[in-house]
Structures are given as structure tokens and as C-alpha cells.
Design an enzyme around this catalytic site. Structure first.
Site, short mmCIF file in Angstrom:
data_model
loop_
_atom_site.label_atom_id
_atom_site.label_comp_id
_atom_site.label_asym_id
_atom_site.label_seq_id
_atom_site.Cartn_x
_atom_site.Cartn_y
_atom_site.Cartn_z
N ASP A 197 -36.87 -29.20 -41.38
CA ASP A 197 -35.97 -28.08 -41.68
C ASP A 197 -36.51 -27.17 -42.79
O ASP A 197 -35.74 -26.58 -43.55
CB ASP A 197 -34.57 -28.59 -42.08
CG ASP A 197 -33.91 -29.36 -40.95
OD1 ASP A 197 -34.21 -29.06 -39.78
OD2 ASP A 197 -33.08 -30.25 -41.24
N GLU A 198 -37.82 -27.06 -42.90
CA GLU A 198 -38.43 -26.22 -43.93
C GLU A 198 -39.25 -25.08 -43.34
O GLU A 198 -39.86 -24.31 -44.08
CB GLU A 198 -39.34 -27.08 -44.83
CG GLU A 198 -38.61 -28.06 -45.73
CD GLU A 198 -38.01 -27.42 -46.96
OE1 GLU A 198 -38.16 -26.20 -47.12
OE2 GLU A 198 -37.40 -28.14 -47.76
#
Length: 288
Positions: free
Chosen positions: A232-233
Site C-alpha cells: 500500500d505504498e
């Protein structure tokens, strides 16, 4: 007879770039339909997207596109450009991946079917059988690849075989609830879009709506981003938010968040396929 093209480019910022590109097009009798540009003074970088019409070519002619690319090469070399040139409206070959939640899958299938998205959905891959009927009703191949801790390398190898076999240009994780390995994420950098059911960078990982409820948030959102090796980066492409209040339960947040997820993901897919998104490290520039 004319053909429309989209030229997307980025390079180090400097004088003469717009002049060189517009001059190149003018010399060939091309008409600029739409142009977007951004000069990042802080980063010293320049971004441009040009939608133009070229005369005298058969619509969709590969030879004509190749000729334009060959002729543009000296201009791009002079400025050290990263660039692509494609016929406008050319459909991107997309593979969708989904688990049990089907709202984003259904939304993308519908938008593709009515021509709202410039995509050809060539296949759907899932670690469950739940959506086979829906996908095959659309006339699209459905591949069930179960994933466990023990068989994950084998499952990802099967996925890559499908990507190669179908000539896939973009993979879209439409609520696919499996984490891709670092190796796969790196191998397909810039070619995988994920929808995260939260307004990143807040509430990463599992059950973000429940995390949001615990914090008493007043808006919930969704984030479409490129996948990289960090969970999720990845670089953010599109986001949507919806207002909520203290009366909403975690289940209510999940329900209202579905619309945000569908809209954020469809926007990201469309902008990517229209050549509007340019990667810059862990950020994106979206030329809309």
C-alpha cells in the site's frame, strides 16, 4: 483521411521543449487537438501530453505510427525524453484480478462493455470461483488460480504465463485480496494498478474501514495506486472520498465506500490507458 495520436513525454526541464514538439508536429501538417504540460520547478522535470491529428494516414495504421516514432526519435534524443506515441483510442490489453468482493470487477466490466474505458479485458484471474458466471457472461475467459502460502510461487508463475500469453499491458487488482510478492511487483512495475479501500496513506493493510471507524473519521475514501514492493505504498493515481458521520457503523462505511472504490479505480485505469499518467519515483503526474 486523418489519424489521431497521443504523445506522452517527460524529460529534464529546459527551454525549447514545447517549441521542438509543436514544430515537429507543424512540419508534418499535424493539428493539435489537446495539450497538457507541467514544468516541475522544484524537481527540475517537464511533463507533456499532446493529442493531435495527422493527415493522410489510414486510421490505425501501424506503419504510420512507426514512421512518426522513427521521425520523432531525434527530437526525443536531443532532450533525453522518455516517451510513448500511440493511436488515440487504441485499447489497452487488460487482465483483471479479483477475490470475493465483486463490485469493482462488475463496474469495470460494464464500463468496458459500453465503451467508456479504452480497454480490452482479455481475461479475469481469481483465487475463488465466485465470479465465473458473471465474467463468462461477458464472453471473457476466467482463470481460477488458488493461492496458499505453500503454492504462492507456483500461482504467480501461472499468472505470468497468462500475462505473456494474452499479451497483457496492464494488470488491475479489482479487490484482489492477495499480496503480490516483491519479485512480481518489481517485475511488473508501472503495469499493475490496485484499489485500496482507504484514503492512503491512512489506514493501510487489512480492514481499513474498521480502522477508520475506530478513529471516528468524518470521510472515508479509496485510493487507486501502482503496486510496488511496499504494501500500500505505491505511487497514487486517483482518490475519491465520501462524507460520513458518527451514525455510520463499520458495516455502513464498507457499504458507502464501494462507490468510492469503483470511481477511483475506473478513473485510474482510464487515465493510465489514455496516456495521462507519468511516473516520477514514488509520485505520479496526471495530465488531465
Amino acid at each position: 483521411m486523418t489519424t489521431e495520436y497521443v504523445l506522452t513525454l517527460d524529460c529534464a526541464e529546459g527551454p525549447g521543449i514545447v517549441y521542438a514538439v509543436s514544430g515537429f508536429l507543424a512540419e508534418r501538417g499535424c493539428d493539435i487537438i489537446d495539450i497538457k504540460q507541467f514544468g516541475d520547478r522544484r524537481g527540475g522535470h517537464f511533463y507533456m501530453r499532446v493529442h493531435f491529428e495527422a493527415p493522410g494516414d489510414e486510421q490505425g495504421s501501424a506503419d504510420a505510427a512507426d514512421r512518426l516514432r522513427e521521425e520523432f526519435a531525434p527530437v526525443s534524443s536531443k532532450f533525453g525524453m522518455e516517451w510513448t506515441l500511440r493511436p488515440a483510442g487504441e485499447k489497452t490489453r487488460v487482465l483483471l484480478m479479483v477475490s470475493k468482493f465483486g463490485h469493482c470487477l462488475n463496474d469495470l466490466l460494464f464500463r468496458a462493455r459500453i465503451g467508456e474505458l479504452p480497454v480490452e479485458i482479455v481475461a479475469v484471474v481469481s483465487n475463488h470461483e465466485d465470479h465465473r458466471g458473471l465474467v463468462e457472461w461477458h464472453g471473457i475467459p476466467y482463470h481460477h488460480i488458488p493461492v496458499t502460502k505453500e503454492n504462492k510461487p507456483e500461482a504467480e508463475a501461472k499468472l505470468l504465463t497468462l500475462v505473456d500469453g494474452y499479451g497483457v499491458e496492464l494488470v488491475v487488482l479489482a479487490r484482489y485480496m492477495q499480496v503480490l510478492s516483491d519479485q512480481l511487483a518489481t517485475k511488473m512495475s508501472g503495469r499493475v494498478i490496485n484499489i485500496h479501500h482507504s484514503f492512503l496513506p491512512s489506514f493501510k493493510g487489512a480492514k481499513p474501514y474498521h480502522q477508520a471507524w475506530e478513529r471516528g473519521v468524518k470521510t472515508v475514501g479509496a485510493t487507486a495506486h501502482y503496486v510496488n514492493a511496499e504494501l500500500d505504498e505505491g505511487p497514487i493515481i486517483a482518490q475519491q472520498v465520501i462524507e460520513v458521520d458518527h451514525t455510520h457503523s463499520p458495516e455502513d462505511l464498507v457499504a458507502v465506500g464501494r462507490d468510492a472504490e469503483c470511481k477511483a479505480l475506473s478513473n485510474a485505469v482510464r487515465w493510465h490507458c489514455e496516456g495521462r499518467v507519468i511516473l516520477n519515483g514514488n509520485r505520479t503526474v496526471v495530465l488531465r
